[in-house]
Write a protein that holds these residues in place. Structure first.
Motif, PDB file in Angstrom:
ATOM      1  N   THR A 178      -5.609   1.981   4.565  1.00  0.00           N
ATOM      2  CA  THR A 178      -4.243   2.456   4.723  1.00  0.00           C
ATOM      3  C   THR A 178      -4.185   3.961   4.586  1.00  0.00           C
ATOM      4  OG1 THR A 178      -3.848   2.206   2.376  1.00  0.00           O
ATOM      5  CG2 THR A 178      -3.186   0.387   3.760  1.00  0.00           C
ATOM      6  N   ILE A 179      -3.209   4.522   5.234  1.00  0.00           N
ATOM      7  CA  ILE A 179      -2.936   5.944   5.063  1.00  0.00           C
ATOM      8  C   ILE A 179      -1.579   6.005   4.382  1.00  0.00           C
ATOM      9  CG2 ILE A 179      -2.578   8.139   6.221  1.00  0.00           C
ATOM     10  CD1 ILE A 179      -4.381   7.208   8.427  1.00  0.00           C
ATOM     11  N   PRO A 180      -1.541   6.424   3.116  1.00  0.00           N
ATOM     12  CA  PRO A 180      -0.266   6.368   2.414  1.00  0.00           C
ATOM     13  C   PRO A 180       0.755   7.345   2.997  1.00  0.00           C
ATOM     14  CG  PRO A 180      -1.947   7.376   1.036  1.00  0.00           C
ATOM     15  CD  PRO A 180      -2.628   6.937   2.281  1.00  0.00           C
ATOM     16  N   GLY A 181       1.973   6.907   3.091  1.00  0.00           N
ATOM     17  CA  GLY A 181       3.046   7.765   3.594  1.00  0.00           C
ATOM     18  C   GLY A 181       4.190   6.928   4.124  1.00  0.00           C
ATOM     19  N   LYS A 182       5.422   7.290   3.734  1.00  0.00           N
ATOM     20  CA  LYS A 182       6.590   6.547   4.188  1.00  0.00           C
ATOM     21  C   LYS A 182       7.628   7.446   4.836  1.00  0.00           C
ATOM     22  CE  LYS A 182       8.236   2.848   2.150  1.00  0.00           C
ATOM     23  NZ  LYS A 182       8.909   2.026   1.131  1.00  0.00           N
ATOM     24  N   SER A 214       0.831  -1.216   0.000  1.00  0.00           N
ATOM     25  CA  SER A 214       0.000   0.000   0.000  1.00  0.00           C
ATOM     26  C   SER A 214       0.857   1.254   0.000  1.00  0.00           C
ATOM     27  CB  SER A 214      -0.895   0.050   1.236  1.00  0.00           C
ATOM     28  OG  SER A 214      -1.715  -1.066   1.272  1.00  0.00           O
ATOM     29  N   ASN A 215       2.031   1.153   0.604  1.00  0.00           N
ATOM     30  CA  ASN A 215       2.915   2.314   0.660  1.00  0.00           C
ATOM     31  C   ASN A 215       4.005   2.218  -0.392  1.00  0.00           C
ATOM     32  OD1 ASN A 215       2.136   4.174   2.893  1.00  0.00           O
ATOM     33  ND2 ASN A 215       2.039   2.206   3.936  1.00  0.00           N
ATOM     34  N   SER A 216       3.623   1.809  -1.571  1.00  0.00           N
ATOM     35  CA  SER A 216       4.604   1.676  -2.645  1.00  0.00           C
ATOM     36  C   SER A 216       4.008   2.238  -3.920  1.00  0.00           C
ATOM     37  CB  SER A 216       4.926   0.203  -2.866  1.00  0.00           C
ATOM     38  OG  SER A 216       3.844  -0.432  -3.520  1.00  0.00           O
ATOM     39  N   PHE A 217       4.837   2.264  -4.983  1.00  0.00           N
ATOM     40  CA  PHE A 217       4.333   2.734  -6.267  1.00  0.00           C
ATOM     41  C   PHE A 217       3.567   1.632  -6.995  1.00  0.00           C
ATOM     42  CE2 PHE A 217       7.688   5.786  -5.378  1.00  0.00           C
ATOM     43  CZ  PHE A 217       6.988   6.959  -5.610  1.00  0.00           C
ATOM     44  N   TYR A 218       3.396   0.519  -6.356  1.00  0.00           N
ATOM     45  CA  TYR A 218       2.572  -0.546  -6.925  1.00  0.00           C
ATOM     46  C   TYR A 218       1.149  -0.268  -6.448  1.00  0.00           C
ATOM     47  CZ  TYR A 218       6.866  -2.915  -8.301  1.00  0.00           C
ATOM     48  OH  TYR A 218       8.060  -3.228  -8.890  1.00  0.00           O
ATOM     49  N   LYS A 261      -3.874   7.420  -9.289  1.00  0.00           N
ATOM     50  CA  LYS A 261      -4.477   6.119  -9.566  1.00  0.00           C
ATOM     51  C   LYS A 261      -5.971   6.155  -9.214  1.00  0.00           C
ATOM     52  CE  LYS A 261      -1.376   3.331  -7.999  1.00  0.00           C
ATOM     53  NZ  LYS A 261      -0.667   2.470  -7.088  1.00  0.00           N
ATOM     54  N   LYS A 317       2.085   6.837  12.421  1.00  0.00           N
ATOM     55  CA  LYS A 317       1.192   5.708  12.119  1.00  0.00           C
ATOM     56  C   LYS A 317       1.376   4.584  13.141  1.00  0.00           C
ATOM     57  CE  LYS A 317       1.793   5.196   7.480  1.00  0.00           C
ATOM     58  NZ  LYS A 317       1.514   4.570   6.162  1.00  0.00           N
ATOM     59  N   PHE A 320      -8.827  -3.638   3.697  1.00  0.00           N
ATOM     60  CA  PHE A 320      -7.772  -2.825   4.275  1.00  0.00           C
ATOM     61  C   PHE A 320      -8.130  -1.360   4.376  1.00  0.00           C
ATOM     62  CE2 PHE A 320      -7.431  -2.646  -0.179  1.00  0.00           C
ATOM     63  CZ  PHE A 320      -7.041  -1.367  -0.435  1.00  0.00           C
ATOM     64  N   ASP A 323       1.044   9.599  -6.795  1.00  0.00           N
ATOM     65  CA  ASP A 323       0.792   8.322  -7.446  1.00  0.00           C
ATOM     66  C   ASP A 323      -0.511   7.712  -6.922  1.00  0.00           C
ATOM     67  OD1 ASP A 323       1.427   5.129  -7.460  1.00  0.00           O
ATOM     68  OD2 ASP A 323       2.454   6.135  -9.099  1.00  0.00           O
ATOM     69  N   LEU A 358       4.754   9.677  -3.778  1.00  0.00           N
ATOM     70  CA  LEU A 358       3.917   8.522  -3.435  1.00  0.00           C
ATOM     71  C   LEU A 358       2.436   8.932  -3.357  1.00  0.00           C
ATOM     72  CD1 LEU A 358       4.061   5.512  -2.526  1.00  0.00           C
ATOM     73  CD2 LEU A 358       4.097   6.336  -0.188  1.00  0.00           C
TER      74      LEU A 358
END
Lengths: 369, 526
Positions: free
Chosen positions: B211-215, A234-238, B400, B223, B209, B396, B393
């Motif tokens: 999710t909260i996107p973020g890295k 989920s935290n990727s460019f996929y 999408k 998180k 699921f 993206d 990210l």
């Protein structure tokens, strides 16, 4: 700058199988070889942001049958030969190795090359998964050729493709040579500077493969594995992984002459899934309806071992979970589908994104406001 | 005068809804007539009524106008086209309320609120009430939210019709847009059936699921912290700028908690008038004030029982209500307005604010003791500009989703566009980023979103950098008329309508205020 150390190899191995989407070749021997060599060494890993703009990198990889390469393992010495040859033609001194196919054997071969040459490796690749042909890359999307490219066959003959050549044609030519000369070969090509790679390569493939692999090392049961994979993807460019099917393999086609192959799985409820593959898994049909299509990844997990498997490890009676992983966006735009969509593999179906096939799953709990 | 008014009222009801009849005498022993205001029954009116479900009426309405009580009934009639749908009911209630309040001259908001309250309490529906800017004022959902409320509002506000339904992937939503003197004041969107989960669609039914996107390392820490505290019952105080996703985090906490199968009730303390907020939060007893519904009404705290209540913009809560909230936090009991006894509640409280509560405490606008009660687990959500590494990210992720939502082929951002977006300051945070992505997807016909598909205020920062690639088109096409209109709309939505906001917009667009006003007039934008 990060470094690839010995700790990377096992997770990277599982990740490479998962991203192989059924194909990509067995990489166990190559991975164990690297494991030995990396005991007291490390390979510098450059993120795309870290790539020096003007330094040239060359892409390396294996062409042909990975199984044959296991019979006589590459030493990396052949890479030196082809890289030097390529340097002669391009006039560039390569300052790093780029990865073309970030899955299966072709994740590990560039690492071996990097060790032999002492060069750093890019954390990014041009496929984001395993694909069988040279034109199925992000270079193609930017109208960039694979040439000049130097190929070495298993008899150590060098073949050079120096003119700007259509990549489809190049694919045919190289394949012809490989099939005549022992079935396996190694190439150095795609000579481009950092500034180009920054915009062409899919970022973070090696790190992502490692993260995927870590999930397999951490999980004690399938449920846990799935949640871990979900968080990573989920935290990727996929995109978030989805379960396509769970069941037992009841038949698997054994016609080795044809590239068209299929496996059938039956779930405990009696549902039937047909998996169509050539080298990689390409389409899946559940009870007659399409449930996944290339370029999205379809990866199998052995439910007893809780490890990813590629297609030559699948046997009748095996219990598998098939997971779908949305391909990176760049592989899903129209121009990319012209080279990696289902029709490019001879199927008469069009690509439907996993997010459309599993709309509820992907949109039920997400909030973006 | 009054008789003429009532006659015209009955006539208009008949005209709108078909046959209306008087209620038979025998029914009066089963219903209690309103002492003030109105009351609506959807038969059977009481469990003791001998007619039960065989009652010939679909809806019974009684209202009191000055000294007289009127009762009208809507018979069931299979030949009649109209069925008792929520859409019909809202219309019915609003007609009634408008007529009732004409002599009293009450505000429209109250009408909407009352109609909603009725709907919420009588029917098993999901609804969302928006103000004119698309801010969610009030909502009731049965499960963690399945869709983007902002998208819903966008769809409704773009329809051009005052009422109807919109199609979404989650089914059809009815809506009605409220206007006053030609200006939109808000909208209500509702759905009668909870969104169905398709069986066997995937094997992890319960684990779909969220999710909260973020890295970004700091964001990952947050998180992790949130995941840890989610399983406890502790009160959480979410702090962060507008648009950072505070409600998303609140829902995330709810979803990860053992309460996930119970209600998640969100209320925006700043969007509801002070005098209504108290009854919204705590409910009221029968006859506690003029216009109060017969039988009383549960407040949001009671509705959230077993689940989570999300108090957004807590810093805007009136000080006198803060005392009452403090008591709820301390005793876990709520007291409806006008009640003599308290009701125990089991609710997890998540509060959020974009204000500095300590400053409000110093200014005596926020109670210090309440702050300490709320601040059990403070969570600071960083603004987007402090986690720039996440921007590619997030772009993206939203790209999408927006392509899928708009059913368009996938697109990608060009490296130049990403660079501009990564360097931008994002005052509106994730919300603004999503708007920019939506805008770009809407106008970009090809595969690649280059800088000239970005809103103009972002393009200004773009100098056509030399590319080694020679593929980037740096000549900007003439901006289409509708493109400019869209940009203006985006900016108005971002900054608001005040003169100060318009100055900012003009500054962003690099034009004079006078030009901006001229453009706004030209496109009929306020």
């Amino acid at each position: 700058m990060q470094e690839i150390t010995i700790d990377w190899i096992e997770p990277l191995w599982y990740g490479s199988i998962f991203l192989g989407s059924g194909g990509g070749g067995k990489s166990y021997l190559l991975a164990s070889e690297l494991h030995k060599v990396l005991q007291n060494r490390a390979i510098p890993l450059l993120t795309l942001d870290e790539l020096p703009e003007n330094n040239f990198f060359c892409g390396v990889g294996l062409l042909g049958s990975p199984e044959l390469s296991e019979e006589s393992l590459p030493s990396g010495m052949e890479a030196r030969i082809i890289i030097e040859e390529l340097e002669k033609y391009t006039g560039a001194k390569f300052k790093g190795i780029s990865i073309v196919e970030g899955a299966g054997v072709n994740i590990f071969y560039p690492l071996l090359t990097a060790l032999q040459t002492g060069l750093p490796v890019t954390d990014g690749d041009a496929m984001g998964r395993a694909f069988p042909e040279l034109q199925m890359t992000t270079y193609h999307l930017e109208n960039l050729t694979a040439t000049p490219l130097v190929l070495i066959d298993s008899n150590y003959n060098l073949h050079s493709f120096l003119d700007k050549q259509d990549t489809f044609l190049l694919e045919l030519n190289t394949r012809q040579i490989i099939s005549q000369q022992g079935g396996v070969g190694y190439f150095a090509g795609f000579p481009y500077p950092g500034s180009v790679l920054k915009r062409v390569l899919l970022p973070g493939t090696l790190t992502f493969a490692r993260e995927i692999g870590e999930c397999f090392l951490q999980a004690d049961n399938y449920r846990e594995l799935f949640s871990l994979l979900l968080e990573v993807t989920s935290n990727s460019f996929y995109g978030p992984v989805v379960e396509i099917f769970q069941g037992t393999v009841t038949s698997i086609s054994t016609y080795e002459i044809t590239k068209w192959k299929a496996a059938t799985l039956i779930s405990p409820k009696g549902e039937k899934l047909q998996l169509l593959f050539q080298y990689e898994n390409l389409l899946a049909f559940k009870n007659g309806n399409m449930v996944a299509s290339v370029p999205d990844l379809i990866s199998a997990i052995d439910l007893n071992k809780l490890k990813p498997v590629n297609n030559n490890e699948i046997y009748e009676g095996q219990q598998l979970a098939l997971l779908g992983l949305p391909a990176p966006l760049r592989l899903r735009i129209s121009k990319a589908l012209d080279v990696v969509g289902p029709q490019c593999f001879g199927y008469r179906t069009t690509y439907v994104p996993l997010e459309k096939l599993y709309w509820d799953y992907y949109h039920k709990k997400e909030v973006f406001s | 005068m009054r008789k003429a008014f009532i006659d015209s009222f009955i006539d208009s009801l008949k005209e709108t809804f078909g046959v209306m009849t008087n209620l038979p005498e025998k029914c009066f022993s089963f219903i209690s007539l309103p002492k003030t205001g109105y009351r609506v029954w959807a038969p059977p009116c009481t469990p003791t009524c001998p007619e039960g479900t065989a009652c010939p009426y679909e809806l019974i309405l009684s209202f009191k106008l000055e000294e007289d009580i009127f009762v009208v009934a809507l018979p069931k009639n299979i030949d009649r086209d109209l069925k008792l749908t929520p859409a019909f009911l809202v219309k019915f209630l609003l007609t009634v309320l408008e007529m009732l309040y004409i002599p009293e001259q009450k505000s429209d908001n109250l009408l909407i609120a009352e109609a909603l309250q009725f709907l919420a309490n009588q029917f098993n529906i999901e609804f969302f009430l928006f103000d004119n800017k698309g801010q969610l004022i009030l909502s009731q959902t049965h499960s963690p939210i399945q869709l983007s409320t902002f998208t819903l509002w966008e769809k409704v506000s773009q329809t051009g019709e005052p009422e109807g339904f919109i199609k979404t992937r989650w089914g059809n939503f009815y809506y009605r847009i409220f206007t006053k003197d030609g200006i939109t004041t808000g909208s209500i969107v509702w759905k009668t059936e909870p969104t169905k989960q398709e069986e066997n669609k995937f094997l992890f039914h319960d684990d779909s699921f969220f999710t909260i996107p973020g890295k970004n390392p700091r964001f990952l820490e947050i998180k992790d912290l949130v995941r840890q505290i989610a399983v406890t019952d502790s009160t959480v105080l979410l702090q962060g700028e507008s648009g950072t996703g505070k409600e998303l985090f609140a829902r995330y906490i709810h979803y990860l908690s053992p309460r996930k199968n119970h209600p998640f009730i969100a209320i925006n303390c700043a969007a509801i008038p002070d005098n209504l907020l108290e009854s919204e939060l705590f409910g009221y007893e029968d006859g506690s004030f003029t216009g109060a519904r017969r039988g009383g009404k549960p407040g949001k705290f009671e509705l959230a029982n077993g689940g989570t209540i999300f108090l957004d913009e807590i810093g805007d809560m009136p000080i006198q209500l803060q005392a009452k909230l403090l008591r709820v936090l301390e005793n876990r009991q709520v007291e409806r307005i006008g009640a003599t006894v308290s009701r125990p509640i089991d609710v997890r409280i998540i509060a959020a604010t974009n204000k500095d509560l300590k400053e409000l405490i110093d200014a005596k606008l926020f109670r210090e003791d309440l702050f300490f009660r709320l601040n059990v687990f403070p969570v600071f959500i960083p603004p987007l500009r402090e986690r720039r590494d996440d921007i590619p990210l997030l772009l993206d992720f939203y790209l999408k989703n927006v392509c899928l939502e708009q059913d368009k082929p996938f697109k990608v951002f060009s490296p130049e566009a990403i660079q501009i977006l990564q360097n931008y300051n994002w005052p509106g945070n994730i919300r603004e980023l999503k708007n920019v992505v939506t805008y770009a997807v809407s106008i970009c016909k090809g595969d690649k979103i280059t800088p000239h598909y970005l809103p103009k205020y972002l393009q200004n920062g773009f100098s056509s950098s030399k590319s080694q690639f020679g593929e980037v088109k740096t000549t900007h096409p003439i901006i289409q008329v509708d493109q400019l209109k869209d940009q203006l709309e985006i900016l108005l939505a971002k900054y608001g309508n005040s003169t100060q906001s318009k100055k900012l917009i003009a500054q962003e667009l690099g034009i004079s205020l006078a030009t901006l006003y001229r453009w706004l007039r030209k496109y009929h934008l306020r």
